[in-house]
Design a protein around this motif. Structure first.
Motif, PDB file in Angstrom:
ATOM      1  N   UNK A 122       0.399  -1.518  -0.362  1.00  0.00           N
ATOM      2  CA  UNK A 122      -0.017   0.218  -0.126  1.00  0.00           C
ATOM      3  C   UNK A 122       1.275   0.996  -0.196  1.00  0.00           C
ATOM      4  N   UNK A 123       0.121   2.365  -0.426  1.00  0.00           N
ATOM      5  CA  UNK A 123       0.472   3.454  -0.379  1.00  0.00           C
ATOM      6  C   UNK A 123       0.399   4.334   0.298  1.00  0.00           C
ATOM      7  N   UNK A 124       0.418   5.187   1.133  1.00  0.00           N
ATOM      8  CA  UNK A 124      -0.826   6.324   2.162  1.00  0.00           C
ATOM      9  C   UNK A 124      -0.427   8.042   1.830  1.00  0.00           C
ATOM     10  N   UNK A 125      -0.344   8.511   2.385  1.00  0.00           N
ATOM     11  CA  UNK A 125      -0.480   9.669   1.190  1.00  0.00           C
ATOM     12  C   UNK A 125      -0.766  10.772   2.565  1.00  0.00           C
ATOM     13  N   UNK A 126       0.124  11.537   3.293  1.00  0.00           N
ATOM     14  CA  UNK A 126      -0.585  12.868   4.138  1.00  0.00           C
ATOM     15  C   UNK A 126       0.405  13.788   4.312  1.00  0.00           C
ATOM     16  N   UNK A 127       0.658  14.216   5.682  1.00  0.00           N
ATOM     17  CA  UNK A 127       1.620  15.479   5.562  1.00  0.00           C
ATOM     18  C   UNK A 127       3.167  14.694   5.701  1.00  0.00           C
ATOM     19  N   UNK A 128       3.910  15.450   4.829  1.00  0.00           N
ATOM     20  CA  UNK A 128       5.234  14.980   5.224  1.00  0.00           C
ATOM     21  C   UNK A 128       5.428  15.388   6.867  1.00  0.00           C
ATOM     22  N   UNK A 129       6.105  14.323   7.453  1.00  0.00           N
ATOM     23  CA  UNK A 129       6.596  14.824   8.240  1.00  0.00           C
ATOM     24  C   UNK A 129       6.911  13.594   9.768  1.00  0.00           C
ATOM     25  N   UNK A 130       5.459  13.013   9.511  1.00  0.00           N
ATOM     26  CA  UNK A 130       5.210  12.566  10.597  1.00  0.00           C
ATOM     27  C   UNK A 130       5.726  11.173  10.964  1.00  0.00           C
ATOM     28  N   UNK A 131       6.904  10.315  10.031  1.00  0.00           N
ATOM     29  CA  UNK A 131       8.203  10.220  10.655  1.00  0.00           C
ATOM     30  C   UNK A 131       9.036   9.865   9.590  1.00  0.00           C
ATOM     31  N   UNK A 132      10.065  10.000  10.675  1.00  0.00           N
ATOM     32  CA  UNK A 132      11.605  10.057  10.452  1.00  0.00           C
ATOM     33  C   UNK A 132      12.084   9.596   9.880  1.00  0.00           C
ATOM     34  N   UNK A 158       1.532   3.038  14.202  1.00  0.00           N
ATOM     35  CA  UNK A 158       1.611   4.254  14.209  1.00  0.00           C
ATOM     36  C   UNK A 158       0.380   4.510  13.686  1.00  0.00           C
ATOM     37  N   UNK A 159      -0.633   4.990  14.795  1.00  0.00           N
ATOM     38  CA  UNK A 159      -1.829   5.791  14.662  1.00  0.00           C
ATOM     39  C   UNK A 159      -2.252   6.545  13.663  1.00  0.00           C
ATOM     40  N   UNK A 160      -1.084   7.461  14.082  1.00  0.00           N
ATOM     41  CA  UNK A 160      -1.376   9.005  13.189  1.00  0.00           C
ATOM     42  C   UNK A 160      -1.951   8.686  11.248  1.00  0.00           C
ATOM     43  N   UNK A 161      -1.164   7.188  10.946  1.00  0.00           N
ATOM     44  CA  UNK A 161      -1.312   7.245  10.002  1.00  0.00           C
ATOM     45  C   UNK A 161      -2.668   7.098   9.797  1.00  0.00           C
ATOM     46  N   UNK A 162      -3.738   6.972  10.663  1.00  0.00           N
ATOM     47  CA  UNK A 162      -5.077   6.990  10.409  1.00  0.00           C
ATOM     48  C   UNK A 162      -5.823   8.252   9.676  1.00  0.00           C
ATOM     49  N   UNK A 163      -4.997   9.356   9.668  1.00  0.00           N
ATOM     50  CA  UNK A 163      -5.223  10.456   8.913  1.00  0.00           C
ATOM     51  C   UNK A 163      -4.615  10.348   7.380  1.00  0.00           C
ATOM     52  N   UNK A 164      -3.925   9.343   7.175  1.00  0.00           N
ATOM     53  CA  UNK A 164      -3.366   9.497   5.586  1.00  0.00           C
ATOM     54  C   UNK A 164      -4.610   8.886   4.430  1.00  0.00           C
ATOM     55  N   UNK A 165      -4.647   9.255   3.287  1.00  0.00           N
ATOM     56  CA  UNK A 165      -5.508   8.659   2.032  1.00  0.00           C
ATOM     57  C   UNK A 165      -4.567   7.801   1.712  1.00  0.00           C
ATOM     58  N   UNK A 166      -5.243   6.756   1.274  1.00  0.00           N
ATOM     59  CA  UNK A 166      -4.216   5.487   0.711  1.00  0.00           C
ATOM     60  C   UNK A 166      -4.920   6.251  -0.814  1.00  0.00           C
ATOM     61  N   UNK A 167      -3.499   6.230  -1.028  1.00  0.00           N
ATOM     62  CA  UNK A 167      -3.214   6.391  -2.722  1.00  0.00           C
ATOM     63  C   UNK A 167      -3.063   5.604  -3.526  1.00  0.00           C
ATOM     64  N   UNK A 168      -2.411   4.361  -2.792  1.00  0.00           N
ATOM     65  CA  UNK A 168      -2.381   3.348  -3.706  1.00  0.00           C
ATOM     66  C   UNK A 168      -2.243   2.035  -3.331  1.00  0.00           C
ATOM     67  N   UNK A 169      -2.767   0.872  -3.893  1.00  0.00           N
ATOM     68  CA  UNK A 169      -2.359  -0.689  -3.273  1.00  0.00           C
ATOM     69  C   UNK A 169      -1.899  -1.634  -4.752  1.00  0.00           C
ATOM     70  N   UNK A 170      -1.475  -2.006  -4.683  1.00  0.00           N
ATOM     71  CA  UNK A 170      -0.859  -2.558  -5.779  1.00  0.00           C
ATOM     72  C   UNK A 170       0.320  -4.311  -5.324  1.00  0.00           C
ATOM     73  N   UNK A 171      -0.416  -4.825  -6.021  1.00  0.00           N
ATOM     74  CA  UNK A 171       0.405  -6.640  -6.374  1.00  0.00           C
ATOM     75  C   UNK A 171       2.064  -6.074  -7.526  1.00  0.00           C
ATOM     76  N   UNK A 172       2.344  -7.764  -6.590  1.00  0.00           N
ATOM     77  CA  UNK A 172       3.458  -8.556  -7.574  1.00  0.00           C
ATOM     78  C   UNK A 172       4.207  -9.532  -7.083  1.00  0.00           C
ATOM     79  N   UNK A 173       5.092  -9.804  -8.056  1.00  0.00           N
ATOM     80  CA  UNK A 173       5.917 -10.764  -7.634  1.00  0.00           C
ATOM     81  C   UNK A 173       7.768 -11.028  -7.317  1.00  0.00           C
ATOM     82  N   UNK A 174       8.430 -11.495  -6.037  1.00  0.00           N
ATOM     83  CA  UNK A 174       9.077 -11.030  -5.977  1.00  0.00           C
ATOM     84  C   UNK A 174       9.881 -13.066  -7.219  1.00  0.00           C
ATOM     85  N   UNK A 175      10.682 -12.713  -7.784  1.00  0.00           N
ATOM     86  CA  UNK A 175      11.112 -13.905  -8.322  1.00  0.00           C
ATOM     87  C   UNK A 175      12.077 -14.855  -6.678  1.00  0.00           C
ATOM     88  N   UNK A 176      11.493 -16.253  -6.447  1.00  0.00           N
ATOM     89  CA  UNK A 176      12.343 -16.438  -5.435  1.00  0.00           C
ATOM     90  C   UNK A 176      13.015 -17.715  -6.377  1.00  0.00           C
TER      91      UNK A 176
END
Length: 337
Positions: free
Chosen positions: A197-207, A259-277
């Motif tokens: 997933x990719x979430x989007x919000x105000x910069x700086x929540x996590x360092x 990180x409870x503060x992520x609840x205010x972030x927008x879900x910007x993208x969800x993606x699926x892929x495959x790792x070569x194992x």
């Protein structure tokens, strides 16, 4: 020397760039050079040799560490690729999470922090976090920016073509086709599904990058400068591309628990892929025969291992010298000469 690289993901492009830097006449063959289907597109870009080293594969650790040391210069040469060396903070929410985490922290020789000390480093952490450990030498990049920079470096040398049979290729050939390498070479490379997933919000929540466990659910949180936070990733022995409610739920629940503060972030993208194992989850790097070299099967470590793989493969192609670092990763370990 003329060299063909089959595969235009982060490994193939890094090899192509390194060969070009050494004055080889290189062409990269990619069925979709502007596409987003590779593992790199869904990767978070954590450069974490300690966290990614598995206890059962100790021979992988020197390779991971060597590549991590190359990344600062590699990133500097490529330009703006989202390189960040703030380090990784590993955390544990419950007593069971902490018992498991202590084993990994001891393996990495990290000092355990109390929950309060972890929150001093990362104030957005939940007050429920019991303990943590800080890895200052771990880094991150944005794989999408890395691939874009590598493509620019190889401008005019990437050909849109699907290679289905290596016999149609002339001269020296490097197969770096990720999951597609199995079809071309017969090597045992499987698809390992990952949802992210990719979430989007105000910069700086996590360092820092936060890598943690919450009630047995493992998650990593990778903050970008623009406010994006990458949340990943599931690891499933499946070949489908379905984004599942269970996968998304597990990622979000663990992320919000830590990180409870992520609840205010927008879900910007969800993606699926495959790792070569591979069967032992370590990469395949080395000569398949006197004409073909393989660089594939990097599983969770494709981004981290891109610089060292490029250097080792270029050495092998141009000088014939195989560095002892790749002795444990040759195709021959699976009965392929």
């Amino acid at each position: 020397m003329r060299v063909a690289v089959v595969g235009g993901g982060i490994i193939g492009l890094a090899i192509g760039r390194e060969l070009l830097r050494r004055n080889a006449d290189v062409t990269v063959y990619d069925p979709a050079p502007a596409g987003t289907g590779g593992a790199w597109h869904v990767a978070a870009g954590m450069l974490a040799p300690g966290g990614e080293s598995a206890f059962e594969f100790p021979f992988l650790e020197p390779l991971l560490a060597a590549s991590n040391e190359l990344w600062p210069a590699f990133a500097d040469e490529l330009g703006d690729v989202g390189y960040d060396d703030a380090g990784t903070l590993s955390v544990a929410l419950t007593a069971d999470d902490l018992a498991e985490a202590r084993r990994e922290w001891a393996h990495q020789k990290l000092t355990t922090l109390t929950g309060s000390q972890a929150r001093d480093l990362e104030p957005a952490l939940s007050p429920r976090v019991r303990a943590g450990a800080f890895a200052p030498t771990e880094r991150q990049v944005d794989p999408r920016k890395v691939v874009a920079a590598l493509r620019r470096a190889l401008n005019g040398r990437i050909v849109r073509r699907n290679i289905s049979n290596l016999s149609e290729m002339e001269g020296r050939v490097i197969v770096a086709a990720g999951c597609g390498t199995a079809t071309l070479t017969g090597l045992p490379i499987r698809l390992v599904k990952g949802q992210i997933l990719r979430l989007r919000g105000e910069p700086g929540l996590l360092k820092h990058v936060v890598d943690g466990a919450a009630d047995g659910r493992h998650v990593y949180l990778v903050p970008r400068a623009d406010g994006e936070v990458v949340v990943g990733a599931t690891q499933e022995e499946r070949s489908d591309r379905a984004i599942t409610a269970g996968g998304v739920h597990d990622l979000l629940r663990a992320a919000l628990d830590l990180v409870p503060g992520l609840s205010e972030h927008e879900i910007a993208e969800w993606t699926v892929g495959h790792r070569p194992g591979t069967p032992d989850n370590a990469p395949i790097i080395g000569a398949l025969n006197d004409r073909v070299i393989v660089a594939a099967g990097h599983h969770r470590n494709g981004v981290l291992l891109a610089p060292i793989t490029a250097r080792l493969v270029a050495d092998l192609v141009l000088t014939g010298a195989a560095d002892p670092l790749i002795d444990a990763f040759t195709p021959g370990r699976f009965g392929c000469a």
